[in-house]
Design a protein around this motif. Structure first.
Motif, PDB file in Angstrom:
ATOM      1  N   MET A  26     -16.294 -10.680  19.765  1.00  0.00           N
ATOM      2  CA  MET A  26     -17.349 -10.670  20.772  1.00  0.00           C
ATOM      3  C   MET A  26     -16.983 -11.561  21.960  1.00  0.00           C
ATOM      4  N   THR A  27     -16.064 -12.490  21.749  1.00  0.00           N
ATOM      5  CA  THR A  27     -15.664 -13.425  22.793  1.00  0.00           C
ATOM      6  C   THR A  27     -14.599 -12.792  23.672  1.00  0.00           C
ATOM      7  N   GLN A  28     -14.724 -12.949  24.985  1.00  0.00           N
ATOM      8  CA  GLN A  28     -13.697 -12.439  25.880  1.00  0.00           C
ATOM      9  C   GLN A  28     -12.367 -13.128  25.564  1.00  0.00           C
ATOM     10  N   ALA A  29     -11.297 -12.380  25.694  1.00  0.00           N
ATOM     11  CA  ALA A  29      -9.982 -12.843  25.244  1.00  0.00           C
ATOM     12  C   ALA A  29      -9.547 -14.151  25.898  1.00  0.00           C
ATOM     13  N   ASP A  30      -9.955 -14.385  27.143  1.00  0.00           N
ATOM     14  CA  ASP A  30      -9.483 -15.575  27.857  1.00  0.00           C
ATOM     15  C   ASP A  30     -10.491 -16.713  27.844  1.00  0.00           C
ATOM     16  N   ILE A  31     -11.513 -16.606  26.994  1.00  0.00           N
ATOM     17  CA  ILE A  31     -12.539 -17.638  26.919  1.00  0.00           C
ATOM     18  C   ILE A  31     -12.704 -18.084  25.472  1.00  0.00           C
ATOM     19  N   SER A  32     -12.867 -19.386  25.257  1.00  0.00           N
ATOM     20  CA  SER A  32     -13.122 -19.903  23.910  1.00  0.00           C
ATOM     21  C   SER A  32     -14.370 -20.771  23.907  1.00  0.00           C
ATOM     22  N   PHE A  33     -15.369 -20.343  23.105  1.00  0.00           N
ATOM     23  CA  PHE A  33     -16.592 -21.112  22.904  1.00  0.00           C
ATOM     24  C   PHE A  33     -16.575 -21.848  21.562  1.00  0.00           C
TER      25      PHE A  33
ATOM     26  N   VAL B  55     -16.039  -8.945  13.241  1.00  0.00           N
ATOM     27  CA  VAL B  55     -14.628  -8.738  13.566  1.00  0.00           C
ATOM     28  C   VAL B  55     -14.029 -10.043  14.073  1.00  0.00           C
ATOM     29  N   ASN B  56     -12.819 -10.353  13.627  1.00  0.00           N
ATOM     30  CA  ASN B  56     -12.108 -11.539  14.092  1.00  0.00           C
ATOM     31  C   ASN B  56     -11.607 -11.341  15.520  1.00  0.00           C
ATOM     32  N   ASN B  57     -11.146 -12.431  16.154  1.00  0.00           N
ATOM     33  CA  ASN B  57     -10.704 -12.316  17.540  1.00  0.00           C
ATOM     34  C   ASN B  57      -9.406 -11.539  17.698  1.00  0.00           C
ATOM     35  N   ASP B  58      -8.705 -11.273  16.585  1.00  0.00           N
ATOM     36  CA  ASP B  58      -7.503 -10.431  16.659  1.00  0.00           C
ATOM     37  C   ASP B  58      -7.821  -8.967  16.366  1.00  0.00           C
ATOM     38  N   GLY B  59      -9.092  -8.644  16.201  1.00  0.00           N
ATOM     39  CA  GLY B  59      -9.503  -7.275  15.954  1.00  0.00           C
ATOM     40  C   GLY B  59      -9.597  -6.886  14.494  1.00  0.00           C
ATOM     41  N   SER B  60      -9.178  -7.768  13.595  1.00  0.00           N
ATOM     42  CA  SER B  60      -9.243  -7.462  12.167  1.00  0.00           C
ATOM     43  C   SER B  60     -10.665  -7.637  11.644  1.00  0.00           C
ATOM     44  N   CYS B  61     -10.975  -6.907  10.592  1.00  0.00           N
ATOM     45  CA  CYS B  61     -12.315  -6.971  10.010  1.00  0.00           C
ATOM     46  C   CYS B  61     -12.513  -8.258   9.225  1.00  0.00           C
ATOM     47  N   ARG B  62     -13.703  -8.810   9.325  1.00  0.00           N
ATOM     48  CA  ARG B  62     -14.067  -9.938   8.482  1.00  0.00           C
ATOM     49  C   ARG B  62     -14.634  -9.405   7.173  1.00  0.00           C
ATOM     50  N   GLY B  63     -14.249 -10.053   6.083  1.00  0.00           N
ATOM     51  CA  GLY B  63     -14.735  -9.672   4.772  1.00  0.00           C
ATOM     52  C   GLY B  63     -15.400 -10.846   4.084  1.00  0.00           C
TER      53      GLY B  63
ATOM     54  N   TYR C  67     -24.780  -9.718  13.906  1.00  0.00           N
ATOM     55  CA  TYR C  67     -24.995  -8.678  14.906  1.00  0.00           C
ATOM     56  C   TYR C  67     -25.181  -7.297  14.280  1.00  0.00           C
ATOM     57  N   THR C  68     -24.695  -7.143  13.062  1.00  0.00           N
ATOM     58  CA  THR C  68     -24.737  -5.853  12.386  1.00  0.00           C
ATOM     59  C   THR C  68     -24.978  -6.063  10.899  1.00  0.00           C
ATOM     60  N   SER C  69     -25.492  -5.027  10.228  1.00  0.00           N
ATOM     61  CA  SER C  69     -25.671  -5.060   8.778  1.00  0.00           C
ATOM     62  C   SER C  69     -24.644  -4.200   8.075  1.00  0.00           C
ATOM     63  N   ILE C  70     -23.707  -3.617   8.828  1.00  0.00           N
ATOM     64  CA  ILE C  70     -22.691  -2.725   8.277  1.00  0.00           C
ATOM     65  C   ILE C  70     -21.361  -3.456   8.138  1.00  0.00           C
ATOM     66  N   GLU C  71     -20.763  -3.370   6.982  1.00  0.00           N
ATOM     67  CA  GLU C  71     -19.447  -3.960   6.754  1.00  0.00           C
ATOM     68  C   GLU C  71     -18.412  -3.287   7.645  1.00  0.00           C
ATOM     69  N   CYS C  72     -17.634  -4.088   8.352  1.00  0.00           N
ATOM     70  CA  CYS C  72     -16.588  -3.569   9.227  1.00  0.00           C
ATOM     71  C   CYS C  72     -15.646  -2.661   8.441  1.00  0.00           C
TER      72      CYS C  72
ATOM     73  N   TRP D 217     -26.074 -21.572  17.567  1.00  0.00           N
ATOM     74  CA  TRP D 217     -25.097 -21.984  18.572  1.00  0.00           C
ATOM     75  C   TRP D 217     -23.988 -20.955  18.680  1.00  0.00           C
ATOM     76  N   TYR D 218     -23.441 -20.844  19.883  1.00  0.00           N
ATOM     77  CA  TYR D 218     -22.309 -19.960  20.126  1.00  0.00           C
ATOM     78  C   TYR D 218     -21.097 -20.820  20.471  1.00  0.00           C
ATOM     79  N   THR D 219     -20.178 -21.017  19.533  1.00  0.00           N
ATOM     80  CA  THR D 219     -20.105 -20.411  18.228  1.00  0.00           C
ATOM     81  C   THR D 219     -19.209 -21.295  17.354  1.00  0.00           C
ATOM     82  N   LEU D 220     -19.150 -21.036  16.053  1.00  0.00           N
ATOM     83  CA  LEU D 220     -18.296 -21.825  15.163  1.00  0.00           C
ATOM     84  C   LEU D 220     -16.822 -21.500  15.385  1.00  0.00           C
ATOM     85  N   VAL D 221     -16.484 -20.215  15.338  1.00  0.00           N
ATOM     86  CA  VAL D 221     -15.118 -19.741  15.581  1.00  0.00           C
ATOM     87  C   VAL D 221     -15.186 -18.545  16.511  1.00  0.00           C
ATOM     88  N   ASP D 222     -14.160 -18.356  17.328  1.00  0.00           N
ATOM     89  CA  ASP D 222     -14.132 -17.212  18.237  1.00  0.00           C
ATOM     90  C   ASP D 222     -14.024 -15.916  17.448  1.00  0.00           C
ATOM     91  N   SER D 223     -14.513 -14.849  18.055  1.00  0.00           N
ATOM     92  CA  SER D 223     -14.506 -13.551  17.394  1.00  0.00           C
ATOM     93  C   SER D 223     -14.215 -12.474  18.411  1.00  0.00           C
TER      94      SER D 223
END
Length: 314
Positions: A291-298, A30-38, A65-70, A283-289
């Motif tokens: 899974m990342t808390q809204a006010d933190i960017s890794f 899932v992207n950081n805006d809540g949309s599904c990644r495809g 983290y999962t094997s199921i398509e969002c 590494w955590y991480t290439l782009v935020d998702s």
């Protein structure tokens, strides 16, 4: 290289012998805006990772983290096909904190991918991770931190046995099966059964969040290696993968830990450059998702740009 030698000398670590060492990033569904990644998202991110300036193409693996398509019940995640098409190796993830029914659907999706995609997929599988920080979330510390739903040691052991049964006789038979958690969870006596059940231990380490001890950036190196030593102390010689680590460039102060671009770069240089090529590391991480808390960017790169936020050369 000199820093790496100093760390080995100081902490007494020797690179774990392995047939191959992998280097990559973690990828949520899932992207950081809540949309599904495809498929286009995973394909683009995997290509971006392999072409990051200053990294010489070494980020050629992905942890899921999962094997199921969002957005589906049990369809295989499209990251599997994207991995084939970008020649990216995969540490498969099976989400284990949503109950037995959902875990069964994780296995259904994985077996469907094995059948549909064949050797092109299974040849890229590094291993299979049953769960991620489930033991931490179910612990007293996790509950105090409102970490969310987890799973007990008995549940994770059962899921590991279930996974072994399901892949027996398939092309995934013989792939190492492990679990991912924090060092505090790995060393807890009540979790010894999980240690015994796995082929590898996934070690998540974020000194930034370790507020029970001094955790300023100048203490991060000591805190990282001491935590890893704790996990290795119970591993019994089994491989320990660094499955998550990083330092945020943006976020609230956590005790002594300050999130900043300079500190993120310093952590990458001190920890990442000592690990890359020596230990399997995601590494955590290439782009935020999501899974990342809204006010933190890794993230090492913004969602819409392949340009790193700092020099990634080691």
């Amino acid at each position: 290289m000199q820093l790496r030698r100093e760390l080995v000398s100081t902490f007494g670590f020797v690179a774990v012998a392995a047939a191959q060492v992998y280097q990559g990033f973690n990828y949520d569904a899932v992207n950081n805006d809540g949309s599904c990644r495809g498929y286009p998202d995973f394909y683009g991110f995997f290509e971006r990772a392999k072409n990051l300036a200053g990294t010489e193409g070494h980020f050629a693996a992905a942890r899921l983290y999962t094997s199921i398509e969002c957005g589906t019940t049990a369809d295989p995640i499209s990251a599997f096909q994207a991995a084939i098409d970008t020649n990216t190796d995969i540490l498969v993830g099976l989400w284990a904190s949503a109950g037995r029914d959902v875990f069964g659907k994780e296995l259904t999706a994985l077996l469907a991918a094995t059948k549909q995609l064949g050797a092109a997929f299974t040849d890229h599988v590094i291993g299979i991770s049953v769960g991620s920080e489930d033991l931490f979330r179910s612990s007293v510390q996790g509950q105090v931190n409102d970490a969310g739903a987890g799973a007990t040691s008995a549940e994770i052991e059962g899921y590991i046995g279930w996974a072994r049964d399901w892949i027996r006789g398939t092309a995934l038979d013989g792939k190492p099966i492990g679990h991912v958690d924090t060092w505090t969870s790995w060393i807890a006596p009540e979790n010894a059964g999980v240690v015994s059940s796995v082929d590898f231990l996934g070690h998540n380490a974020f000194p930034y969040f370790e507020t029970t001890r001094i955790n300023a950036i100048d203490q991060a190196t000591d805190n990282f290696w001491s935590g890893l030593k704790q996990t290795e102390s119970v591993a019994g010689g089994k491989p320990v993968f660094i499955t998550e680590t990083g330092w945020p460039s943006m976020g609230p102060q956590q005790r002594d830990a300050v999130a900043s671009l300079d500190n993120a770069k310093g952590y990458y240089s001190q920890i990442g450059c000592a690990l890359f090529g020596q230990r399997t590391t995601f590494w955590y991480t290439l782009v935020d998702s999501n899974m990342t808390q809204a006010d933190i960017s890794f993230a090492l790169t913004p969602i819409d740009s392949a340009t790193p936020r700092f020099d990634l050369t080691c």
